[in-house]
Scaffold this motif. Structure first.
Motif, PDB file in Angstrom:
ATOM      1  N   HIS A   1       6.960  -3.035  -8.078  1.00 33.80           N
ATOM      2  CA  HIS A   1       7.283  -2.566  -9.430  1.00 33.80           C
ATOM      3  C   HIS A   1       6.214  -3.024 -10.411  1.00 33.80           C
ATOM      4  N   TYR A   2       6.001  -2.190 -11.434  1.00 34.00           N
ATOM      5  CA  TYR A   2       5.197  -2.601 -12.594  1.00 34.00           C
ATOM      6  C   TYR A   2       6.158  -2.602 -13.770  1.00 34.00           C
ATOM      7  N   GLY A   3       6.681  -3.741 -14.139  1.00 35.81           N
ATOM      8  CA  GLY A   3       7.718  -3.751 -15.157  1.00 35.81           C
ATOM      9  C   GLY A   3       8.848  -2.837 -14.712  1.00 35.81           C
TER      10      GLY A   3
ATOM     11  N   LYS B   1       8.940   1.837 -10.904  1.00 38.10           N
ATOM     12  CA  LYS B   1       9.102   1.555  -9.470  1.00 38.10           C
ATOM     13  C   LYS B   1       8.095   2.390  -8.689  1.00 38.10           C
ATOM     14  N   ALA B   2       6.970   1.768  -8.366  1.00 34.35           N
ATOM     15  CA  ALA B   2       5.871   2.500  -7.726  1.00 34.35           C
ATOM     16  C   ALA B   2       6.099   2.667  -6.226  1.00 34.35           C
ATOM     17  N   VAL B   3       6.679   1.649  -5.586  1.00 37.39           N
ATOM     18  CA  VAL B   3       6.971   1.688  -4.147  1.00 37.39           C
ATOM     19  C   VAL B   3       8.441   1.317  -3.986  1.00 37.39           C
TER      20      VAL B   3
ATOM     21  N   ALA C   1      -0.181  12.065  -2.288  1.00 36.82           N
ATOM     22  CA  ALA C   1      -0.823  12.555  -3.508  1.00 36.82           C
ATOM     23  C   ALA C   1      -1.169  11.406  -4.449  1.00 36.82           C
ATOM     24  N   ASN C   2      -1.860  11.718  -5.517  1.00 35.25           N
ATOM     25  CA  ASN C   2      -2.150  10.731  -6.570  1.00 35.25           C
ATOM     26  C   ASN C   2      -0.839  10.150  -7.072  1.00 35.25           C
ATOM     27  N   GLY C   3      -0.811   8.828  -7.185  1.00 34.77           N
ATOM     28  CA  GLY C   3       0.366   8.177  -7.741  1.00 34.77           C
ATOM     29  C   GLY C   3       1.508   7.989  -6.761  1.00 34.77           C
ATOM     30  N   ALA C   4       1.276   8.285  -5.478  1.00 37.38           N
ATOM     31  CA  ALA C   4       2.345   8.176  -4.478  1.00 37.38           C
ATOM     32  C   ALA C   4       2.737   6.729  -4.193  1.00 37.38           C
ATOM     33  N   GLY C   5       1.811   5.795  -4.496  1.00 31.90           N
ATOM     34  CA  GLY C   5       2.105   4.382  -4.254  1.00 31.90           C
ATOM     35  C   GLY C   5       1.263   3.773  -3.147  1.00 31.90           C
ATOM     36  N   LYS C   6       0.189   4.445  -2.757  1.00 21.38           N
ATOM     37  CA  LYS C   6      -0.637   3.976  -1.637  1.00 21.38           C
ATOM     38  C   LYS C   6      -1.357   2.665  -1.983  1.00 21.38           C
ATOM     39  N   THR C   7      -2.061   2.677  -3.115  1.00 22.26           N
ATOM     40  CA  THR C   7      -2.796   1.470  -3.511  1.00 22.26           C
ATOM     41  C   THR C   7      -1.833   0.313  -3.773  1.00 22.26           C
ATOM     42  N   SER C   8      -0.724   0.617  -4.414  1.00 23.73           N
ATOM     43  CA  SER C   8       0.260  -0.437  -4.694  1.00 23.73           C
ATOM     44  C   SER C   8       0.754  -1.073  -3.395  1.00 23.73           C
ATOM     45  N   SER C   9       0.964  -0.254  -2.377  1.00 20.39           N
ATOM     46  CA  SER C   9       1.423  -0.786  -1.088  1.00 20.39           C
ATOM     47  C   SER C   9       0.365  -1.698  -0.478  1.00 20.39           C
TER      48      SER C   9
ATOM     49  N   PRO D   1     -11.016  -2.715  -1.399  1.00 14.74           N
ATOM     50  CA  PRO D   1     -10.233  -2.078  -2.461  1.00 14.74           C
ATOM     51  C   PRO D   1     -10.786  -0.721  -2.887  1.00 14.74           C
ATOM     52  N   GLU D   2      -9.906   0.044  -3.514  1.00 14.77           N
ATOM     53  CA  GLU D   2     -10.291   1.301  -4.141  1.00 14.77           C
ATOM     54  C   GLU D   2     -11.370   0.967  -5.168  1.00 14.77           C
ATOM     55  N   GLY D   3     -12.465   1.697  -5.172  1.00 13.78           N
ATOM     56  CA  GLY D   3     -13.517   1.393  -6.141  1.00 13.78           C
ATOM     57  C   GLY D   3     -14.417   0.256  -5.707  1.00 13.78           C
TER      58      GLY D   3
ATOM     59  N   GLU E   1      -6.181   7.346   2.433  1.00 17.71           N
ATOM     60  CA  GLU E   1      -7.153   8.399   2.115  1.00 17.71           C
ATOM     61  C   GLU E   1      -6.544   9.571   1.362  1.00 17.71           C
ATOM     62  N   GLN E   2      -7.307  10.069   0.407  1.00 18.84           N
ATOM     63  CA  GLN E   2      -7.016  11.367  -0.208  1.00 18.84           C
ATOM     64  C   GLN E   2      -7.411  12.472   0.765  1.00 18.84           C
ATOM     65  N   ASN E   3      -8.503  12.210   1.498  1.00 22.17           N
ATOM     66  CA  ASN E   3      -8.980  13.178   2.480  1.00 22.17           C
ATOM     67  C   ASN E   3      -8.102  13.071   3.725  1.00 22.17           C
TER      68      ASN E   3
HETATM   69  N1  LIG Z   1      -0.945  -1.618 -13.414  1.00 20.59           N
HETATM   70  C1  LIG Z   1      -0.035  -0.637 -13.465  1.00 20.59           C
HETATM   71  N2  LIG Z   1       0.877  -0.592 -14.451  1.00 20.59           N
HETATM   72  C2  LIG Z   1       1.829   0.376 -14.499  1.00 20.59           C
HETATM   73  N3  LIG Z   1       1.935   1.345 -13.590  1.00 20.59           N
HETATM   74  C3  LIG Z   1       1.056   1.361 -12.576  1.00 20.59           C
HETATM   75  C4  LIG Z   1       0.030   0.368 -12.456  1.00 20.59           C
HETATM   76  N4  LIG Z   1      -0.699   0.631 -11.348  1.00 20.59           N
HETATM   77  C5  LIG Z   1      -0.150   1.740 -10.813  1.00 20.59           C
HETATM   78  N5  LIG Z   1       0.906   2.174 -11.537  1.00 20.59           N
HETATM   79  C6  LIG Z   1       1.755   3.341 -11.253  1.00 20.59           C
HETATM   80  O1  LIG Z   1       2.312   3.203  -9.957  1.00 20.59           O
HETATM   81  C7  LIG Z   1       2.326   4.460  -9.290  1.00 20.59           C
HETATM   82  C8  LIG Z   1       1.614   4.324  -7.950  1.00 20.59           C
HETATM   83  O2  LIG Z   1       0.236   4.059  -8.202  1.00 20.59           O
HETATM   84  P1  LIG Z   1      -0.800   3.805  -7.014  1.00 20.59           P
HETATM   85  O3  LIG Z   1      -2.071   3.386  -7.625  1.00 20.59           O
HETATM   86  O4  LIG Z   1      -0.174   2.914  -6.023  1.00 20.59           O
HETATM   87  O5  LIG Z   1      -0.912   5.268  -6.400  1.00 20.59           O
HETATM   88  P2  LIG Z   1      -1.899   5.844  -5.292  1.00 20.59           P
HETATM   89  O6  LIG Z   1      -1.041   6.494  -4.259  1.00 20.59           O
HETATM   90  O7  LIG Z   1      -2.840   4.811  -4.830  1.00 20.59           O
HETATM   91  O8  LIG Z   1      -2.658   6.993  -6.106  1.00 20.59           O
HETATM   92  P3  LIG Z   1      -4.204   7.495  -6.032  1.00 20.59           P
HETATM   93  O9  LIG Z   1      -4.261   8.446  -4.883  1.00 20.59           O
HETATM   94  O10 LIG Z   1      -4.384   8.212  -7.331  1.00 20.59           O
HETATM   95  O11 LIG Z   1      -5.076   6.300  -5.864  1.00 20.59           O
HETATM   96  C9  LIG Z   1       1.694   5.464 -10.244  1.00 20.59           C
HETATM   97  O12 LIG Z   1       2.718   6.161 -10.886  1.00 20.59           O
HETATM   98  C10 LIG Z   1       0.922   4.600 -11.218  1.00 20.59           C
HETATM   99  O13 LIG Z   1       0.843   5.196 -12.480  1.00 20.59           O
END
Ligand SMILES: Nc1ncnc2c1ncn2[C@@H]1O[C@H](COP(=O)(O)OP(=O)(O)OP(=O)(O)O)[C@@H](O)[C@H]1O
Ligand SMILES: [Mg+2]
Length: 236
Positions: free
Chosen positions: A12-14, A17-19, A37-45, A84-86, A193-195
């Motif tokens: 969670h971010y506050g 609920k990302a994951v 897709a973008n925002g699915a929660g991959k990086t957060s996981s 990491p991403e980037g 991966e996005q790809n």
């Molecule tokens: N620091 C943060 N504060 C608040 N919300 C965040 C933060 N980081 C990510 N999120 C939110 O959490 C959700 C998941 O983000 P995440 O970066 O895990 O997605 P992702 O699957 O890696 O996307 P992408 O393919 O664009 O990299 C998104 O809705 C994003 O806006």
């Protein structure tokens, strides 16, 4: 034995609920991908696995032991490395200084030298540029450096977040060839991966993440042939 297990992992971010409670496992030696897709929660996981974000719920097991509340550096010691991403290279340090940072936990100089030479044989381009500041490398070279630096920590499990992002097709091919080579050396991989096509081609199994939940988990071959996956992620 499973090298990694996630049990109902939540991030969670506050109030966001990302994951939302994901289950995932990776056996020793496997290459597993996480697509979505973008925002699915991959990086957060990935960050929660690496200990860069706290788990809001659930458990992370590494080699059968819970590591959910261990700080990131202790997870690195146990053999978890994140690219990491980037990329996250240190821009003002040279290529070689960046690589040595990857080995900061070790003091066995001869082995560090061997690992350094291995990095250079994996990526001859980095050897040519060993004295160059990392911030002046091209995007593809920075990706190579980020992967090589993670390998310097002698990982059992390498977490890769979008290694192909922003790279020209030829460089993407090169990075993926290297990823295959790393897997062939017995390093277990979790690839985000996005790809999706490339990720599914290089992996044995995959998970599809959508809105913070795992919606599909299958062999990569089945996912490549799955009409839903083809429509949503493969542009077919
Ligand atoms: N620091 C943060 N504060 C608040 N919300 C965040 C933060 N980081 C990510 N999120 C939110 O959490 C959700 C998941 O983000 P995440 O970066 O895990 O997605 P992702 O699957 O890696 O996307 P992408 O393919 O664009 O990299 C998104 O809705 C994003 O806006
Ligand atoms: Mg991401």
């Amino acid at each position: 034995m499973n090298l990694l297990e996630l049990h109902s992992l939540a991030v969670h971010y506050g109030g966001i609920k990302a994951v939302k409670g994901i289950d995932l496992h990776i056996a020793e030696g496997e290459v597993v991908c996480l697509i979505g897709a973008n925002g699915a929660g991959k990086t957060s996981s990935l960050k929660a696995i690496a200990g860069l974000l706290p788990a809001a719920g659930g458990e992370v097991l590494f080699r059968g032991q819970p590591i959910t509340r261990l700080p990131a550096h202790q997870r690195v010691r146990q053999g978890l490395a994140l690219v990491p991403e980037g990329r996250g290279v240190f821009p003002r340090l040279t290529v070689e200084e960046n690589l040595l940072m990857g080995a900061y936990q070790f003091d066995d100089k001869p082995q560090i030298r061997i690992d350094l030479e291995n990095s250079y044989s994996l990526f001859p381009r980095l050897q040519e540029r060993r004295a160059q500041r990392a911030g002046t490398l091209s995007g593809g070279e920075q990706q190579m450096l980020a992967i090589a630096r993670a390998l310097m920590s002698r990982p059992r499990l390498l977490l890769l977040d979008e290694p192909s992002m922003g790279l020209a097709p030829l460089m993407v091919q090169k990075i993926f060839e290297t990823i295959r080579g790393i897997a062939a050396q017995g390093v277990t991989l979790l690839l985000v991966e996005q790809n999706a096509r490339l990720a599914l081609e290089v992996s044995q199994r995959g998970y599809v993440l959508d809105g913070g939940r795992v919606t599909l988990a299958d062999s990569s071959e089945s996912l490549l042939g799955n009409p839903q996956v083809r429509a949503a992620y493969l542009g077919a």
